[in-house]
Design an enzyme around this catalytic site. Structure first.
Site, short mmCIF file in Angstrom:
data_model
loop_
_atom_site.label_atom_id
_atom_site.label_comp_id
_atom_site.label_asym_id
_atom_site.label_seq_id
_atom_site.Cartn_x
_atom_site.Cartn_y
_atom_site.Cartn_z
N CYS A 153 14.80 17.61 27.49
CA CYS A 153 14.14 16.46 26.85
C CYS A 153 14.37 15.21 27.70
O CYS A 153 15.47 14.99 28.21
CB CYS A 153 14.74 16.29 25.46
N CYS A 199 17.60 -6.78 26.98
CA CYS A 199 17.58 -5.30 26.95
C CYS A 199 17.45 -4.77 28.38
O CYS A 199 17.22 -3.58 28.57
CB CYS A 199 16.43 -4.80 26.07
N GLN A 248 14.32 -3.80 16.23
CA GLN A 248 15.50 -3.37 17.00
C GLN A 248 15.74 -1.90 16.70
O GLN A 248 15.52 -1.43 15.58
CB GLN A 248 16.72 -4.23 16.64
N TYR A 307 10.59 -15.93 21.99
CA TYR A 307 10.35 -14.49 21.81
C TYR A 307 10.91 -14.03 20.44
O TYR A 307 11.80 -13.19 20.37
CB TYR A 307 10.96 -13.67 22.95
N CYS A 321 17.03 16.65 17.17
CA CYS A 321 17.36 15.37 17.81
C CYS A 321 18.58 14.78 17.11
O CYS A 321 18.63 14.74 15.88
CB CYS A 321 16.20 14.39 17.75
C1 LIG Z 1 12.67 -7.89 22.71
S1 LIG Z 1 11.43 -8.41 21.59
C2 LIG Z 1 12.41 -9.46 20.58
C3 LIG Z 1 11.82 -9.83 19.26
C4 LIG Z 1 12.79 -10.42 18.24
N1 LIG Z 1 13.69 -11.38 18.81
C5 LIG Z 1 13.56 -9.31 17.54
O1 LIG Z 1 14.78 -9.20 17.72
O2 LIG Z 1 12.93 -8.57 16.78
C6 LIG Z 1 10.50 -9.46 22.62
C7 LIG Z 1 9.40 -10.22 21.94
O3 LIG Z 1 8.74 -11.01 22.95
C8 LIG Z 1 7.35 -11.06 22.68
N2 LIG Z 1 6.69 -11.40 23.96
C9 LIG Z 1 6.46 -10.57 25.02
N3 LIG Z 1 5.86 -11.27 26.02
C10 LIG Z 1 5.73 -12.55 25.58
C11 LIG Z 1 5.20 -13.75 26.16
N4 LIG Z 1 4.68 -13.76 27.40
N5 LIG Z 1 5.24 -14.89 25.44
C12 LIG Z 1 5.78 -14.89 24.20
N6 LIG Z 1 6.27 -13.80 23.59
C13 LIG Z 1 6.26 -12.64 24.27
C14 LIG Z 1 7.04 -9.67 22.14
O4 LIG Z 1 5.85 -9.70 21.37
C15 LIG Z 1 8.30 -9.38 21.30
O5 LIG Z 1 8.12 -9.81 19.98
#
Ligand SMILES: C[S@@+](CC[C@H](N)C(=O)[O-])C[C@H]1O[C@@H](n2cnc3c(N)ncnc32)[C@H](O)[C@@H]1O
Length: 448
Positions: A95, A399, A278, A309, A172
């Site tokens: 896998c 991440c 998450q 974000y 899994c």
């Molecule tokens: C790692 S996730 C984190 C979301 C949130 N902090 C959480 O813990 O659930 C990254 C986020 O960035 C947003 N994102 C990706 N590219 C972006 C951009 N260019 N401008 C603004 N937001 C963006 C995605 O839609 C997503 O919701």
């Protein structure tokens, strides 16, 4: 003149024998991708050439077949490392999901912490604070993306094999039982649906309201499909099922039996189909606690936190219990979710592509803290504005260690200090690492 390769013709990889016969290797350590990094026991290149060998452990002596320059495939363990354990899953090795089940969980957590600490030191921070480390237990992953493959009357649901086709996920130890329990009935249902002709994808988010399913397939759902999916949803208590033709297309709801709900802090939100979540509840709690610990407990009435974000508000609502939050998110559906739940709370939310239109240094500088949780590719142009700003605290959730460490180097050069580090292992038995760092900077402290 050398003939140019025809781009339409798939290049056949050279046969493994062309890289020489199987050889004896000793594994020294793991590389960032989770493969063993080894030296050949004999040969001209024994001391100079490092070779990556998947599924090996530091201390192993293995017989391995070279398959490319610097890569080999383990054929036999000649002398096992004392740290080796028996992998819990019968599919381990085939896998594509897990890379590290042959190592103890506490060992992999320490390995992840060590990588972050060493990387931060290399970024310039000689004194790295003792990290907090949190690991999600097995069988708790609540977000999963499966590949679907139809072969005559049978549908395979699983993950891609290492470098190959789809492996039926009959077992899994990572995924939540609430997700695994849906796979057998889905295998029975999918061959009776018109929406899957050849291949597709199924995303399952296990929300507080139950499983939320989103199909991405090569044919639209027929009206007969809609009836069958609604009956399936009733039988398995699935509040919502959606469909979209491609991974970048907006999804449509195919069946909705009840409300969808996810609780973040004191707010209940309705995540859109396919929303970011998450990976585990433990991971989310560890990230949230690290972020909250990094913000002052009594920030003052006028204090404002800028959150970049923000997704559907995983961190926004817990933060809003501390101070006013100005949240930015690029995905319109996620932002709409956040904004709906924000009514009556200390949250201002705006949709914004932060790559194209970063929040500027002047605004960032006025914030009590800037919280940043970018996608895997990193914060791009937004990071440049952060480097020009002087927020009292920068709380960086990442991440992708490679991007984090590159940004940490720039933050060090811009005069930031590193105050706290949390390492979260929510992608169990994979080399992925989630990190929360708190940086701070006194104005006009630029290192050269
Ligand atoms: C790692 S996730 C984190 C979301 C949130 N902090 C959480 O813990 O659930 C990254 C986020 O960035 C947003 N994102 C990706 N590219 C972006 C951009 N260019 N401008 C603004 N937001 C963006 C995605 O839609 C997503 O919701």
């Amino acid at each position: 003149m050398a003939r140019k390769a025809d781009p339409r013709r798939p290049r056949t990889p050279p046969p493994p024998e062309s890289f020489g016969p199987a050889r004896l290797y000793v594994v020294d350590r793991l590389g960032a991708g989770g493969d063993g990094v080894a030296r050949a026991e004999q040969g001209d290149d024994a001391q100079t050439q490092t070779t990556f060998i998947p599924f090996t452990a530091p201390g192993d002596t293995v017989m391995a077949q070279p398959v490319a320059r610097g890569r080999a495939s383990c054929e036999r363990i000649v002398a096992p490392s004392p740290v080796r354990v028996t992998p819990p899953c019968a599919l381990f090795g085939q896998c594509g999901g897990c890379a590290l089940q042959h190592l103890p969980m506490d060992w992999t957590l320490s390995w992840k912490v060590e990588q972050i600490v060493t990387g931060l030191r290399h970024s310039g921070f000689a004194e790295v604070p003792e990290p907090r480390a949190v690991q999600s237990p097995p069988s708790t992953r609540r977000r999963a993306e499966f590949a679907l493959k139809r072969n005559a009357g049978v549908v395979v649901i699983g993950l891609h094999r290492r470098g190959g086709d789809v492996l039926d996920l009959t077992e899994c130890h990572v995924l939540h039982p609430g997700i695994m329990a849906l796979l057998p009935p889905l295998r029975a249902l999918l061959p009776r649906l018109d929406l899957l002709r050849g291949s597709g994808d199924l995303l399952i988010n296990l929300l507080d309201s139950g499983p939320d399913l989103l199909f991405t397939t090569d044919a639209p759902p027929s009206s007969a499909d809609r009836g069958k999916l609604a009956a399936f949803a009733r039988e398995h208590a699935i509040p919502r099922i959606g469909w979209r033709p491609g991974l970048r297309d907006e999804p449509e709801t195919v069946s909705q039996l009840g409300p969808v709900r996810q609780v973040f802090g004191d707010a209940s939100v309705e995540p859109p189909l396919g929303a970011f979540l998450q990976a585990t509840a433990t991971g989310e709690a560890a990230i949230r606690d690290a972020v909250l610990d990094a913000t002052p407990a009594t920030p003052g009435r006028k204090a404002k936190i800028i959150e970049l974000y923000a997704g559907c508000g995983t961190l926004t609502f817990p933060l809003a219990e501390r101070a006013r939050v100005e949240a930015y998110e690029g995905h319109p559906a996620a932002l709409q979710t956040l904004r709906k739940a924000a009514a009556g709370r200390r949250v201002d939310a705006a949709v914004r592509d932060l790559n194209r239109q970063p929040v500027d240094a002047k605004d960032l500088g006025g914030a009590l803290a800037v919280v940043l949780d970018p996608p895997y590719t990193g914060a791009g142009a937004q990071m440049e504005a952060i480097l020009r700003a002087t927020p009292k605290a920068l709380i960086y959730v990442s991440c992708n260690p490679q991007v984090l460490l590159k940004d940490a180097k720039s933050l060090f050069a811009a005069g930031y200090s590193l105050d706290a580090v949390t390492v979260v292992d929510q992608f169990l038995w994979s080399p992925e690492i989630e990190t929360v760092c708190r940086f701070s900077r006194k104005p006009h402290r630029l290192r050269r």
